[in-house]
Write a protein that holds these residues in place. Structure first.
Motif, PDB file in Angstrom:
ATOM      1  N   ARG A 274       0.920  -1.225   0.016  1.00  0.00           N
ATOM      2  CA  ARG A 274       0.035  -0.169   0.058  1.00  0.00           C
ATOM      3  C   ARG A 274       0.977   1.151   0.048  1.00  0.00           C
ATOM      4  O   ARG A 274       1.897   1.270   0.720  1.00  0.00           O
ATOM      5  CB  ARG A 274      -0.878   0.045   1.230  1.00  0.00           C
ATOM      6  N   HIS A 275       0.303   2.456  -0.664  1.00  0.00           N
ATOM      7  CA  HIS A 275       0.949   3.705  -0.379  1.00  0.00           C
ATOM      8  C   HIS A 275      -0.150   4.641  -0.147  1.00  0.00           C
ATOM      9  O   HIS A 275      -1.130   4.785  -0.820  1.00  0.00           O
ATOM     10  CB  HIS A 275       1.540   3.971  -1.946  1.00  0.00           C
ATOM     11  N   LEU A 276      -0.087   5.134   1.022  1.00  0.00           N
ATOM     12  CA  LEU A 276      -1.034   5.913   1.593  1.00  0.00           C
ATOM     13  C   LEU A 276      -0.437   7.282   2.074  1.00  0.00           C
ATOM     14  O   LEU A 276       0.845   7.307   2.524  1.00  0.00           O
ATOM     15  CB  LEU A 276      -1.443   5.223   3.040  1.00  0.00           C
ATOM     16  N   ILE A 277      -1.306   8.269   1.866  1.00  0.00           N
ATOM     17  CA  ILE A 277      -1.029   9.769   2.054  1.00  0.00           C
ATOM     18  C   ILE A 277      -1.886  10.127   3.244  1.00  0.00           C
ATOM     19  O   ILE A 277      -3.253   9.970   3.248  1.00  0.00           O
ATOM     20  CB  ILE A 277      -0.938  10.722   0.995  1.00  0.00           C
TER      21      ILE A 277
ATOM     22  N   VAL B 121      -5.607   7.713   0.164  1.00  0.00           N
ATOM     23  CA  VAL B 121      -5.665   8.935   0.738  1.00  0.00           C
ATOM     24  C   VAL B 121      -6.426   9.107   2.109  1.00  0.00           C
ATOM     25  O   VAL B 121      -7.886   8.800   2.038  1.00  0.00           O
ATOM     26  CB  VAL B 121      -5.838  10.548  -0.111  1.00  0.00           C
ATOM     27  N   VAL B 122      -5.869   9.610   3.336  1.00  0.00           N
ATOM     28  CA  VAL B 122      -6.643   9.576   4.285  1.00  0.00           C
ATOM     29  C   VAL B 122      -6.753  10.875   4.897  1.00  0.00           C
ATOM     30  O   VAL B 122      -5.638  11.641   4.918  1.00  0.00           O
ATOM     31  CB  VAL B 122      -6.272   8.456   5.529  1.00  0.00           C
TER      32      VAL B 122
ATOM     33  N   LEU C 178       4.045   5.195   3.781  1.00  0.00           N
ATOM     34  CA  LEU C 178       2.999   6.233   4.038  1.00  0.00           C
ATOM     35  C   LEU C 178       3.968   7.434   3.795  1.00  0.00           C
ATOM     36  O   LEU C 178       4.824   7.599   4.070  1.00  0.00           O
ATOM     37  CB  LEU C 178       2.771   6.100   5.459  1.00  0.00           C
ATOM     38  N   GLY C 179       3.073   8.656   3.828  1.00  0.00           N
ATOM     39  CA  GLY C 179       3.617  10.007   3.600  1.00  0.00           C
ATOM     40  C   GLY C 179       2.695  10.887   4.474  1.00  0.00           C
ATOM     41  O   GLY C 179       1.038  10.412   4.455  1.00  0.00           O
ATOM     42  N   ILE C 180       2.881  12.096   4.753  1.00  0.00           N
ATOM     43  CA  ILE C 180       2.022  12.883   5.772  1.00  0.00           C
ATOM     44  C   ILE C 180       2.064  14.274   5.107  1.00  0.00           C
ATOM     45  O   ILE C 180       3.238  14.737   4.696  1.00  0.00           O
ATOM     46  CB  ILE C 180       2.504  12.806   7.105  1.00  0.00           C
ATOM     47  N   ILE C 181       0.874  14.905   4.745  1.00  0.00           N
ATOM     48  CA  ILE C 181       0.940  16.343   4.329  1.00  0.00           C
ATOM     49  C   ILE C 181       0.063  17.077   5.448  1.00  0.00           C
ATOM     50  O   ILE C 181      -0.829  16.617   6.165  1.00  0.00           O
ATOM     51  CB  ILE C 181       0.632  16.479   2.849  1.00  0.00           C
ATOM     52  N   GLY C 182       0.202  18.523   5.312  1.00  0.00           N
ATOM     53  CA  GLY C 182      -0.675  19.261   6.181  1.00  0.00           C
ATOM     54  C   GLY C 182      -1.335  20.390   5.377  1.00  0.00           C
ATOM     55  O   GLY C 182      -1.178  20.549   4.250  1.00  0.00           O
ATOM     56  N   MET C 183      -2.650  20.729   5.994  1.00  0.00           N
ATOM     57  CA  MET C 183      -3.366  21.793   5.362  1.00  0.00           C
ATOM     58  C   MET C 183      -3.502  23.184   6.278  1.00  0.00           C
ATOM     59  O   MET C 183      -3.966  23.000   7.384  1.00  0.00           O
ATOM     60  CB  MET C 183      -4.706  21.342   4.906  1.00  0.00           C
ATOM     61  N   ARG C 184      -3.108  24.098   5.709  1.00  0.00           N
ATOM     62  CA  ARG C 184      -3.168  25.585   6.325  1.00  0.00           C
ATOM     63  C   ARG C 184      -3.104  26.696   5.365  1.00  0.00           C
ATOM     64  O   ARG C 184      -2.434  26.418   4.534  1.00  0.00           O
ATOM     65  CB  ARG C 184      -2.178  25.527   7.583  1.00  0.00           C
TER      66      ARG C 184
ATOM     67  N   VAL D 166      -9.997   7.584  -1.564  1.00  0.00           N
ATOM     68  CA  VAL D 166      -9.955   8.834  -0.678  1.00  0.00           C
ATOM     69  C   VAL D 166     -10.816   8.314   0.737  1.00  0.00           C
ATOM     70  O   VAL D 166     -11.940   7.987   0.490  1.00  0.00           O
ATOM     71  CB  VAL D 166     -10.537  10.191  -1.094  1.00  0.00           C
ATOM     72  N   ARG D 167     -10.393   8.364   1.781  1.00  0.00           N
ATOM     73  CA  ARG D 167     -11.313   8.046   2.767  1.00  0.00           C
ATOM     74  C   ARG D 167     -11.146   9.453   3.776  1.00  0.00           C
ATOM     75  O   ARG D 167      -9.914   9.988   4.102  1.00  0.00           O
ATOM     76  CB  ARG D 167     -10.696   7.063   3.865  1.00  0.00           C
ATOM     77  N   ILE D 168     -12.211   9.925   4.250  1.00  0.00           N
ATOM     78  CA  ILE D 168     -12.017  11.317   5.250  1.00  0.00           C
ATOM     79  C   ILE D 168     -12.739  10.918   6.450  1.00  0.00           C
ATOM     80  O   ILE D 168     -13.880  10.219   6.760  1.00  0.00           O
ATOM     81  CB  ILE D 168     -13.055  12.425   4.484  1.00  0.00           C
TER      82      ILE D 168
END
Length: 434
Positions: free
Chosen positions: A77-80, A185-186, A122-128, A214-216
């Motif tokens: 798996r490759h998940l963000i 993408v989560v 796995l990778g992590i991004i932020g939103m601001r 995509v999962r939210i």
């Protein structure tokens, strides 16, 4: 005038009586509200220990509702993971704040994700501030992601989130993923709006074409665009979008992403046929003096040597930075297969069926005594769970441990050596095994 006033008062009082609930517990609009303090009942001694024990038992029995049907799933798996870092995350409806609790649960998610998917990335991004920024790159080392999330706690949330920028950035990070790996993408979303620079529906169409799931997890309320994103990227499945009820529900929704999505004909790409994948199983070395690793260019003692190009990497699983070979251990591959062949749910015996095994008083695994039949916390069950293959009896705690952590039946595993020895004795003939 007084008569008219009196009739008005009588009419008002009669109208309020009509609005009264038929149960006598308040008004009609209060019937649908179930207060938690109305359900709690003290025992004869005035203690709440029995209520707490019932809640714990109910949480354990919730695992019995999980479906254990074997399905084709992608174990590579490759998940963000996208985390909302906007002003909406400063709300204190979750303690201490939405932002701090989300980061704490994200750290737990990273640990659980790599425990269940050791050969995934796995990778992590932020939103601001209407933008998206990279927190940690796509990789298979959980320590790097945990350090990045801990450093994120020092920053304060600001601005508004942008779902479109987060999805576009996730799409770019997953662009190079090979066909045999899943793209997921989560998003942890705590706001009620999204500040997007363009048409987000075009981005959703692109995600659906590239088979990115995509999962939210919503922290505030249900948002229509979030529901649309999950529905169109998961072939109409809206269960991938959930809004939390409390902290425990938040953790459950986030932990659901640890299970890889089922692979169907619709989710497979046109070129995703059965093919072999090259993997390398490197050997570990111990060095007296440190040397540079090829993955981080840092001085480290020891590591793993790639069997193809013989460069050193410091941690596994990873991809060789020199030749691109996937480097894993055999234990990583074995731990990934429990998603494909899950342990079947055990049958909980009722008290009538449990009488047939009255001579068995303790759990086969932990040897703890089974609860008595007069225990009111059992909710109709005997607290005894039976495996369909070895027919041994287990307690509810061992049932949880076997299905969530061990992924094997202790009774079946312990009986294999006996069957093997019995087979050897029979094949050897009389007198050989004496």
């Amino acid at each position: 005038m007084s008569d008219s006033d009196g009739s008005y008062v009588n009419a008002a009082s009669s109208g309020s009586e009509e609005l009264r609930s038929t149960t006598g517990g308040g008004y009609i609009w209060e019937d649908s509200i179930q207060r938690s303090w109305d359900v709690v009942q003290e025992d004869a001694g005035g203690s709440l220990a029995g209520v707490v024990a019932e809640l714990v038992q109910a949480g354990k029995r919730r695992r019995l509702l999980q479906d254990t049907t074997p399905l084709q799933r992608g174990i590579i798996r490759h998940l963000i993971l996208a985390i909302d870092c906007s002003n909406a995350m400063t709300e204190r409806d979750l303690r201490p704040t939405r932002y701090q609790l989300s980061l704490n649960y994200a750290i737990q998610f990273v640990v659980e994700y790599f425990e269940q998917n050791p050969i995934s990335q796995l990778g992590i991004i932020g939103m601001r501030d209407g933008l998206s920024y990279l927190v940690s790159q796509l990789g298979g080392n959980p320590s790097e992601h945990i350090v990045a999330l801990q450093a994120l706690k020092k920053n304060d949330p600001s601005g508004d989130p942008s779902l479109q920028n987060a999805l576009e950035m996730s799409r770019g990070a997953l662009y190079h993923v090979p066909s045999h790996g899943t793209k997921e993408v989560v998003i942890i979303f705590g706001s009620l709006l999204s500040c997007d620079p363009g048409d987000i529906h075009k981005t959703i169409d692109t995600l659906a074409q590239e088979k990115i799931h995509v999962r939210i997890v919503g922290l505030a309320a249900e948002v229509e665009i979030c529901r649309e994103i999950c529905k169109r990227t998961n072939n109409g499945d809206v269960s991938t979008y959930g809004v939390i009820l409390n902290e425990q529900h938040f953790k459950q929704l986030l932990s659901a992403s640890c299970v890889p999505p089922a692979s169907t004909k619709k989710t497979r790409t046109n070129h995703s046929t059965s093919e072999l994948m090259r993997m390398g199983f490197p050997s570990r070395i111990v060095e007296s003096s440190p040397s540079f690793c090829a993955c981080h260019s840092r001085l480290v003692k020891g590591g793993y040597i790639c069997p193809r190009c013989h460069v050193k990497v410091c941690a596994l699983p990873t991809e060789c930075p020199s030749c691109g070979l996937t480097l894993i251990l055999s234990t990583h591959l074995a731990r990934s297969y429990h998603h494909l062949m899950p342990l079947v749910n055990w049958k909980e015996l009722d008290f009538e069926s449990a009488r047939k095994y009255s001579q068995i008083m303790t759990c086969f695994s932990c040897l703890q005594p089974f609860p008595p039949s007069s225990n009111h916390l059992l909710s109709g069950g005997s607290g005894r769970f039976q495996c369909h293959k070895c027919h041994n009896l287990f307690c509810i705690d061992c049932d949880l441990f076997a299905h969530e952590i061990l992924h094997n039946c202790p009774g079946c595993e312990s009986s294999k050596p006996e069957k093997r020895n019995r087979t050897l004795n029979v094949s050897a003939g009389p007198g050989i095994g004496e």
